[in-house]
Design a protein around this motif. Structure first.
Motif, PDB file in Angstrom:
ATOM      1  N   PHE A  82      43.078  33.392  42.824  1.00  0.00           N
ATOM      2  CA  PHE A  82      41.984  34.157  43.449  1.00  0.00           C
ATOM      3  C   PHE A  82      42.461  35.566  43.786  1.00  0.00           C
ATOM      4  CE2 PHE A  82      38.211  34.672  46.075  1.00  0.00           C
ATOM      5  CZ  PHE A  82      38.631  35.499  47.120  1.00  0.00           C
ATOM      6  N   ASN A  83      43.648  35.672  44.372  1.00  0.00           N
ATOM      7  CA  ASN A  83      44.186  36.974  44.782  1.00  0.00           C
ATOM      8  C   ASN A  83      44.584  37.843  43.596  1.00  0.00           C
ATOM      9  OD1 ASN A  83      43.894  36.328  47.495  1.00  0.00           O
ATOM     10  ND2 ASN A  83      45.978  35.506  47.683  1.00  0.00           N
ATOM     11  N   SER A  84      44.804  37.222  42.442  1.00  0.00           N
ATOM     12  CA  SER A  84      45.231  37.991  41.269  1.00  0.00           C
ATOM     13  C   SER A  84      44.065  38.633  40.517  1.00  0.00           C
ATOM     14  CB  SER A  84      46.015  37.081  40.310  1.00  0.00           C
ATOM     15  OG  SER A  84      45.153  36.107  39.728  1.00  0.00           O
ATOM     16  N   ILE A  85      42.836  38.299  40.905  1.00  0.00           N
ATOM     17  CA  ILE A  85      41.660  38.861  40.215  1.00  0.00           C
ATOM     18  C   ILE A  85      41.455  40.316  40.632  1.00  0.00           C
ATOM     19  CG2 ILE A  85      39.159  38.667  39.874  1.00  0.00           C
ATOM     20  CD1 ILE A  85      39.433  35.661  40.491  1.00  0.00           C
ATOM     21  N   GLU A  86      41.493  41.202  39.684  1.00  0.00           N
ATOM     22  CA  GLU A  86      41.303  42.624  39.983  1.00  0.00           C
ATOM     23  C   GLU A  86      39.812  42.947  40.128  1.00  0.00           C
ATOM     24  OE1 GLU A  86      45.220  44.136  37.437  1.00  0.00           O
ATOM     25  OE2 GLU A  86      43.219  44.923  36.986  1.00  0.00           O
ATOM     26  N   CYS A  87      39.509  43.894  41.005  1.00  0.00           N
ATOM     27  CA  CYS A  87      38.123  44.328  41.260  1.00  0.00           C
ATOM     28  C   CYS A  87      37.233  43.128  41.572  1.00  0.00           C
ATOM     29  CB  CYS A  87      37.589  45.099  40.061  1.00  0.00           C
ATOM     30  SG  CYS A  87      38.585  46.556  39.627  1.00  0.00           S
ATOM     31  N   ILE A  88      37.711  42.234  42.426  1.00  0.00           N
ATOM     32  CA  ILE A  88      37.006  40.982  42.699  1.00  0.00           C
ATOM     33  C   ILE A  88      35.633  41.202  43.321  1.00  0.00           C
ATOM     34  CG2 ILE A  88      37.969  40.623  45.034  1.00  0.00           C
ATOM     35  CD1 ILE A  88      38.282  37.620  44.230  1.00  0.00           C
ATOM     36  N   ASP A  89      35.453  42.348  44.008  1.00  0.00           N
ATOM     37  CA  ASP A  89      34.166  42.607  44.670  1.00  0.00           C
ATOM     38  C   ASP A  89      33.015  42.806  43.689  1.00  0.00           C
ATOM     39  OD1 ASP A  89      35.691  44.518  47.364  1.00  0.00           O
ATOM     40  OD2 ASP A  89      35.280  42.370  47.170  1.00  0.00           O
ATOM     41  N   TYR A  90      33.339  43.027  42.423  1.00  0.00           N
ATOM     42  CA  TYR A  90      32.304  43.240  41.419  1.00  0.00           C
ATOM     43  C   TYR A  90      31.794  41.928  40.818  1.00  0.00           C
ATOM     44  CZ  TYR A  90      33.619  48.160  41.581  1.00  0.00           C
ATOM     45  OH  TYR A  90      33.861  49.447  42.005  1.00  0.00           O
ATOM     46  N   PHE A  91      32.473  40.811  41.181  1.00  0.00           N
ATOM     47  CA  PHE A  91      32.079  39.514  40.631  1.00  0.00           C
ATOM     48  C   PHE A  91      31.323  38.685  41.652  1.00  0.00           C
ATOM     49  CE2 PHE A  91      34.382  39.989  36.767  1.00  0.00           C
ATOM     50  CZ  PHE A  91      35.577  40.642  37.062  1.00  0.00           C
ATOM     51  N   SER A  92      30.451  37.818  41.135  1.00  0.00           N
ATOM     52  CA  SER A  92      29.751  36.882  42.006  1.00  0.00           C
ATOM     53  C   SER A  92      30.663  35.689  42.290  1.00  0.00           C
ATOM     54  CB  SER A  92      28.466  36.399  41.335  1.00  0.00           C
ATOM     55  OG  SER A  92      28.784  35.590  40.195  1.00  0.00           O
ATOM     56  N   ALA A  93      30.287  34.838  43.238  1.00  0.00           N
ATOM     57  CA  ALA A  93      31.084  33.656  43.581  1.00  0.00           C
ATOM     58  C   ALA A  93      31.239  32.735  42.363  1.00  0.00           C
ATOM     59  CB  ALA A  93      30.437  32.913  44.738  1.00  0.00           C
TER      60      ALA A  93
END
Length: 417
Positions: A82-93
Motif C-alpha cells: 500500500f505504501n509503495s503505491i505512488e500518487c495514491i491519492d489519484y486512485f479510488s479504494a
C-alpha cells in the motif's frame, strides 16, 4: 500548506457482521479507505463472533496471541505494498485494492510446517533419535510461541522462548537442547535464503549448558566393579558392558553394537557424527586384551555383539542401565552408575594421568566443534591413542604404581591455578 487527513488513503484491519463465510464465521478484513469509499480484502483468519475482534486485534480467544502474531505479519506485507503505491491519492479504494492484490500475495510460510518437514527428512536419514528430540522441541516451542511466519523470526522471539522455558522451570540442559535445535533450523533457513535478516536471531541469546553429569567413578569404585565376581545375568551384563565400554575408550552403546569386534584394530566413525557436515572424525585404536576377554563372551559369527535380547535399541539401552543400577546397589557404590559412566571415567582417569587433551578427545571421538569433555581437539595418530589406552588400563590394574605421580601432578595443577 494544510492537509485534510480525512481524505487521505488509509489501510487497516477490521471485521464486519455483514461479511460472513458459509459456516457463519467472520473473516478479518483488510479495509482500504479512500475519501468516502471503502474496499475490502479477505484474509484467511476467521473468528466465531464479532466480539473476538477489538481495536484492530484478535481478543478473548485462547489462540489470540498466535493469531495476532501471524495477522500482524500478513497485514504488514499488505501495508508495505500500500505504501509503495505512488500518487495514491489519484486512485479510488477499489483501484488501490486491485493494485495490491494484482501483485504477489503476502507470503506467510509456517515455521512449524518447515520444522516438521525437516524432522521427516531427518527420520529418512535414519536419525530417529534426533528426529524424536526435535519433535519434543517443536511441542515445547508451540506451547510457548505457537506458529509463526518464517520472516517474523527475530531476536525478540528467541529471547522470549528462552525466558518462557526459564519461567516454566526447565533445567539449563533442557533449555540448551531446545535452543540448539531451534538455532539449527534457523541456520538452515538463513543458509538457503528463506530467512533474510541483518541480525542473527540468536545474536543476543546465550545458550545455557547443562551441569556436567557427576557419574565418573573413583579408582576404588572402579576396582570394585573390575574385581568383584557377581552372580546373575543382570549383574554380569551390567558389569561387562561398563568395563567393555571403558576398555574401548568409553565407546557409546550405539557404536558398540554397530562395529565389527572380530578385528584387532578398531576403526569407526561415531554414529552421532555420521550425518554431521562438520566435526567428522574416524577413531582408530587397537582392541586391548582386557576388552577381548569380554567380547569373546558375546560376539556372534558376524563379529558383532549379541547380548541375547531382542529389544529395540531404546529398550535395550534402558535395560542395560537398569542392570548397572542394580550393580551399583549390589556393590555399594555411591556415585551414579550408567553406561555413560564408563566414558566419563575413562576421560577423567586419562586426564589425571596427564595424557594430552588432544589425545583424549581423539580416543573419545570428540570434534573441535563440540570441544568435548576435555577442552580442544588436535589430530593424533593411532600410536598415541594406543599408548593412552595402555596407560589408563595399566592404571586401573595397578593404581599404587601411579599414586605418587597423580598426587604430584594434582599439586602442580593446583599451584598453576
Amino acid at each position: 500548506m494544510c492537509f485534510d487527513y480525512s481524505t487521505m488513503a488509509t489501510i487497516r484491519l477490521t471485521i464486519l457482521s455483514s461479511i460472513k463465510e458459509h459456516d457463519g464465521r467472520l473473516p478479518i478484513l483488510v479495509c482500504i479507505s479512500q475519501k468516502k469509499e471503502r474496499a475490502y480484502i479477505k484474509t484467511e483468519f476467521l473468528l466465531d463472533d464479532i466480539a473476538e475482534f477489538d481495536n484492530g486485534k484478535v481478543a478473548y480467544r485462547k489462540d489470540a496471541n498466535v493469531m495476532n502474531r501471524r495477522l500482524e505479519f500478513v497485514f504488514s506485507q499488505y501495508k508495505e505494498k500500500f505504501n509503495s503505491i505512488e500518487c495514491i491519492d489519484y486512485f479510488s479504494a477499489i483501484q488501490i485494492k486491485r493494485i495490491i492484490i494484482s501483485k504477489e500475495r503476502p507470503s506467510h510460510i509456517s515455521f512449524l510446517e518447515f520444522w516438521k518437514q525437516r524432522i521427516n527428512e531427518i527420520r529418512e536419514e535414519g536419525r530417529e533419535s534426533y528426529a524424536k528430540m526435535n519433535e519434543e522441541t517443536v511441542r515445547v516451542f508451540t506451547n510457548a510461541e505457537g506458529d509463526v511466519p518464517i520472516p517474523a523470526i527475530n531476536t525478540l522471539l528467541v529471547e522470549h522462548f528462552k525466558k518462557w522455558m526459564i519461567k516454566k522451570g526447565y533445567a539449563n540442559g533442557n533449555i540448551g537442547l531446545r535452543l540448539t535445535h531451534l538455532k539449527a533450523r534457523i541456520n538452515e533457513l538463513i543458509k538457503t535464503g528463506v530467512l533474510k535478516t541483518d541480525v542473527h536471531p540468536f545474536a543476543y541469546t546465550k545458550i545455557p549448558t547443562a551441569e556436567p553429569k557427576e557419574c565418573d567413578l573413583s579408582i576404588k569404585e572402579f576396582q570394585k566393579i573390575q574385581k568383584t565376581v557377581v552372580e546373575g545375568k543382570r549383574l554380569n551384563l551390567g558389569r561387562d558392558m561398563f568395563l567393555l565400554s571403558f576398555y574401548l575408550c568409553g565407546i557409546n552403546l550405539k557404536d558398540l553394537l554397530s562395529v565389527d569386534l572380530s578385528v584387532d584394530i578398531l576403526s569407526f566413525e561415531r554414529i552421532k557424527t555420521v550425518h554431521a557436515k562438520t566435526g567428522k572424525s574416524v577413531i582408530t585404536f587397537p582392541i586391548h586384551s582386557e576388552a577381548k576377554a569380554i567380547i569373546s563372551k558375546y560376539i556372534n559369527k558376524r563379529g558383532f555383539l549379541d547380548l541375547g535380547y531382542s529389544y529395540t535399541y531404546s529398550n535395550l539401552q534402558k535395560y542395560i542401565n537398569l542392570c548397572m543400577r542394580e550393580l551399583k546397589e549390589h556393590l555399594g557404590i555411591k556415585q551414579t552408575l550408567c553406561f555413560y559412566s564408563a566414558r566419563k571415567t575413562f576421560a577423567q582417569f586419562a586426564s589425571e594421568l596427564g595424557i594430552p587433551d588432544g589425545v583424549i578427545d581423539y580416543c573419545l571421538g570428540h570434534s573441535d566443534k563440540n570441544r568435548g569433555i576435555i577442552r580442544y581437539y588436535t589430530k593424533v595418530k593411532q600410536k598415541q591413542a594406543e599408548i593412552a589406552i595402555n596407560r589408563v588400563i595399566d592404571y586401573v590394574n595397578n593404581p599404587d604404581k601411579y599414586k605418587d605421580y597423580i598426587e604430584m601432578r594434582a599439586d602442580i595443577m593446583m599451584m598453576k591455578g
